[in-house]
Design a protein around this motif. Structure first.
Motif, PDB file in Angstrom:
ATOM      1  N   ARG A 185       0.101  30.543  52.023  1.00 58.31           N
ATOM      2  CA  ARG A 185      -0.463  30.609  50.489  1.00 58.31           C
ATOM      3  C   ARG A 185      -1.750  31.252  50.575  1.00 58.31           C
ATOM      4  O   ARG A 185      -2.221  32.183  49.722  1.00 58.31           O
ATOM      5  CB  ARG A 185      -0.378  29.379  49.888  1.00 58.31           C
ATOM      6  CG  ARG A 185       0.814  28.805  49.440  1.00 58.31           C
ATOM      7  CD  ARG A 185       0.759  27.511  48.884  1.00 58.31           C
ATOM      8  NE  ARG A 185       2.274  27.129  48.432  1.00 58.31           N
ATOM      9  CZ  ARG A 185       2.481  25.906  48.108  1.00 58.31           C
ATOM     10  NH1 ARG A 185       1.435  25.076  48.033  1.00 58.31           N
ATOM     11  NH2 ARG A 185       3.778  25.550  47.616  1.00 58.31           N
ATOM     12  N   VAL A 186      -2.592  30.695  51.461  1.00 56.47           N
ATOM     13  CA  VAL A 186      -3.832  31.175  51.540  1.00 56.47           C
ATOM     14  C   VAL A 186      -4.111  32.479  51.831  1.00 56.47           C
ATOM     15  O   VAL A 186      -4.901  33.681  51.351  1.00 56.47           O
ATOM     16  CB  VAL A 186      -4.677  30.335  52.622  1.00 56.47           C
ATOM     17  CG1 VAL A 186      -6.138  31.149  53.096  1.00 56.47           C
ATOM     18  CG2 VAL A 186      -5.069  28.971  52.056  1.00 56.47           C
ATOM     19  N   ARG A 192      -1.734  34.834  51.184  1.00 56.78           N
ATOM     20  CA  ARG A 192      -1.388  35.686  49.831  1.00 56.78           C
ATOM     21  C   ARG A 192      -2.586  35.715  49.009  1.00 56.78           C
ATOM     22  O   ARG A 192      -3.002  36.620  48.348  1.00 56.78           O
ATOM     23  CB  ARG A 192      -0.206  35.095  49.387  1.00 56.78           C
ATOM     24  CG  ARG A 192       0.483  36.027  48.196  1.00 56.78           C
ATOM     25  CD  ARG A 192       1.696  35.160  47.822  1.00 56.78           C
ATOM     26  NE  ARG A 192       1.776  33.857  47.437  1.00 56.78           N
ATOM     27  CZ  ARG A 192       2.269  32.778  47.905  1.00 56.78           C
ATOM     28  NH1 ARG A 192       2.955  33.026  48.900  1.00 56.78           N
ATOM     29  NH2 ARG A 192       2.127  31.742  47.427  1.00 56.78           N
ATOM     30  N   ILE A 193      -2.978  34.589  48.699  1.00 60.11           N
ATOM     31  CA  ILE A 193      -4.280  34.633  47.770  1.00 60.11           C
ATOM     32  C   ILE A 193      -5.312  35.403  48.224  1.00 60.11           C
ATOM     33  O   ILE A 193      -6.009  36.187  47.438  1.00 60.11           O
ATOM     34  CB  ILE A 193      -4.693  32.790  47.650  1.00 60.11           C
ATOM     35  CG1 ILE A 193      -3.669  32.341  46.872  1.00 60.11           C
ATOM     36  CG2 ILE A 193      -6.106  33.079  47.004  1.00 60.11           C
ATOM     37  CD1 ILE A 193      -3.994  30.643  46.856  1.00 60.11           C
ATOM     38  N   GLU A 194      -5.838  35.437  49.521  1.00 63.07           N
ATOM     39  CA  GLU A 194      -6.641  36.108  50.048  1.00 63.07           C
ATOM     40  C   GLU A 194      -6.551  37.827  49.650  1.00 63.07           C
ATOM     41  O   GLU A 194      -7.479  38.788  49.366  1.00 63.07           O
ATOM     42  CB  GLU A 194      -7.070  35.846  51.762  1.00 63.07           C
ATOM     43  CG  GLU A 194      -7.876  34.821  51.824  1.00 63.07           C
ATOM     44  CD  GLU A 194      -7.933  34.535  53.232  1.00 63.07           C
ATOM     45  OE1 GLU A 194      -7.089  35.122  54.093  1.00 63.07           O
ATOM     46  OE2 GLU A 194      -8.793  33.647  53.684  1.00 63.07           O
ATOM     47  N   ARG A 195      -5.108  38.354  49.943  1.00 58.19           N
ATOM     48  CA  ARG A 195      -4.863  39.433  49.589  1.00 58.19           C
ATOM     49  C   ARG A 195      -4.814  39.805  48.365  1.00 58.19           C
ATOM     50  O   ARG A 195      -5.350  41.068  48.016  1.00 58.19           O
ATOM     51  CB  ARG A 195      -3.420  39.840  50.166  1.00 58.19           C
ATOM     52  CG  ARG A 195      -3.094  39.936  51.724  1.00 58.19           C
ATOM     53  CD  ARG A 195      -1.759  40.304  52.038  1.00 58.19           C
ATOM     54  NE  ARG A 195      -0.497  39.673  51.462  1.00 58.19           N
ATOM     55  CZ  ARG A 195      -0.156  38.595  51.957  1.00 58.19           C
ATOM     56  NH1 ARG A 195      -0.611  38.306  53.232  1.00 58.19           N
ATOM     57  NH2 ARG A 195       0.928  37.863  51.456  1.00 58.19           N
ATOM     58  N   ASP A 196      -4.440  38.896  47.358  1.00 57.86           N
ATOM     59  CA  ASP A 196      -4.765  39.097  46.239  1.00 57.86           C
ATOM     60  C   ASP A 196      -6.157  39.216  45.610  1.00 57.86           C
ATOM     61  O   ASP A 196      -6.468  40.211  44.805  1.00 57.86           O
ATOM     62  CB  ASP A 196      -4.026  38.011  45.172  1.00 57.86           C
ATOM     63  CG  ASP A 196      -2.510  38.057  45.232  1.00 57.86           C
ATOM     64  OD1 ASP A 196      -1.907  39.003  45.644  1.00 57.86           O
ATOM     65  OD2 ASP A 196      -2.038  36.794  44.987  1.00 57.86           O
ATOM     66  N   LEU A 197      -6.861  38.450  46.295  1.00 56.92           N
ATOM     67  CA  LEU A 197      -8.370  38.410  45.873  1.00 56.92           C
ATOM     68  C   LEU A 197      -8.959  39.883  46.442  1.00 56.92           C
ATOM     69  O   LEU A 197      -9.771  40.518  45.794  1.00 56.92           O
ATOM     70  CB  LEU A 197      -9.106  37.442  46.647  1.00 56.92           C
ATOM     71  CG  LEU A 197     -10.556  37.221  46.424  1.00 56.92           C
ATOM     72  CD1 LEU A 197     -10.950  36.958  44.906  1.00 56.92           C
ATOM     73  CD2 LEU A 197     -11.238  35.953  47.139  1.00 56.92           C
ATOM     74  N   THR A 211       0.609  26.266  53.709  1.00 58.86           N
ATOM     75  CA  THR A 211      -0.497  26.481  52.962  1.00 58.86           C
ATOM     76  C   THR A 211      -1.219  27.537  53.640  1.00 58.86           C
ATOM     77  O   THR A 211      -1.701  28.431  52.943  1.00 58.86           O
ATOM     78  CB  THR A 211      -1.381  25.128  53.505  1.00 58.86           C
ATOM     79  OG1 THR A 211      -0.611  23.940  52.672  1.00 58.86           O
ATOM     80  CG2 THR A 211      -2.838  25.387  52.880  1.00 58.86           C
ATOM     81  N   GLN A 213      -7.925  42.462  43.724  1.00 55.95           N
ATOM     82  CA  GLN A 213      -8.673  42.164  42.584  1.00 55.95           C
ATOM     83  C   GLN A 213     -10.095  42.604  42.682  1.00 55.95           C
ATOM     84  O   GLN A 213     -10.686  43.263  41.910  1.00 55.95           O
ATOM     85  CB  GLN A 213      -8.861  40.888  41.953  1.00 55.95           C
ATOM     86  CG  GLN A 213      -7.392  40.372  41.569  1.00 55.95           C
ATOM     87  CD  GLN A 213      -7.252  38.980  41.347  1.00 55.95           C
ATOM     88  OE1 GLN A 213      -8.302  38.070  41.385  1.00 55.95           O
ATOM     89  NE2 GLN A 213      -6.061  38.591  41.189  1.00 55.95           N
TER      90      GLN A 213
END
Length: 105
Positions: free
Chosen positions: A44-45, A47-52, A41, A55
């Protein structure tokens, strides 16, 4: 007679120790599973923060290119979220052709 009772008590203690060991082993397995899940988890978090972040950088660049005041939009959204129906009409525009109002959402 005393040895029989002692043997029974020792057997009961041994059985309890075996049951306790099984429970501790089961708990150890559960803790390892939870640890692995938490690590997954966390990855994943991250990776999501990097993507955010990526963006957000793209959106900010697009907003600058289109002369959009992102801070003003965010402030208006925060006000609307805190006090629904009380935000200013800064996001509204009037259509010249028919006089109708459209929101900037």
């Amino acid at each position: 007679m005393g040895l029989g009772n002692t043997a029974k008590k020792l057997q009961r203690v041994a059985d309890m120790a075996e049951t306790l060991y099984e429970k501790v082993d089961e708990l150890r397995s559960q803790v390892n599973e939870v640890k692995a899940h938490v690590e997954t988890t966390s990855e994943r978090v991250e990776r999501i923060e990097r993507d955010l972040d990526d963006q957000r950088a793209i959106l900010n660049a697009l907003a600058r290119e289109q002369d959009i005041d992102v801070d003003s939009l965010l402030a208006g959204a925060a006000i609307e979220e805190a006090e629904p129906g009380h935000a200013s009409d800064a996001g509204s525009t009037t259509d010249d052709a028919d006089g109708t109002t459209a929101t900037g959402e």
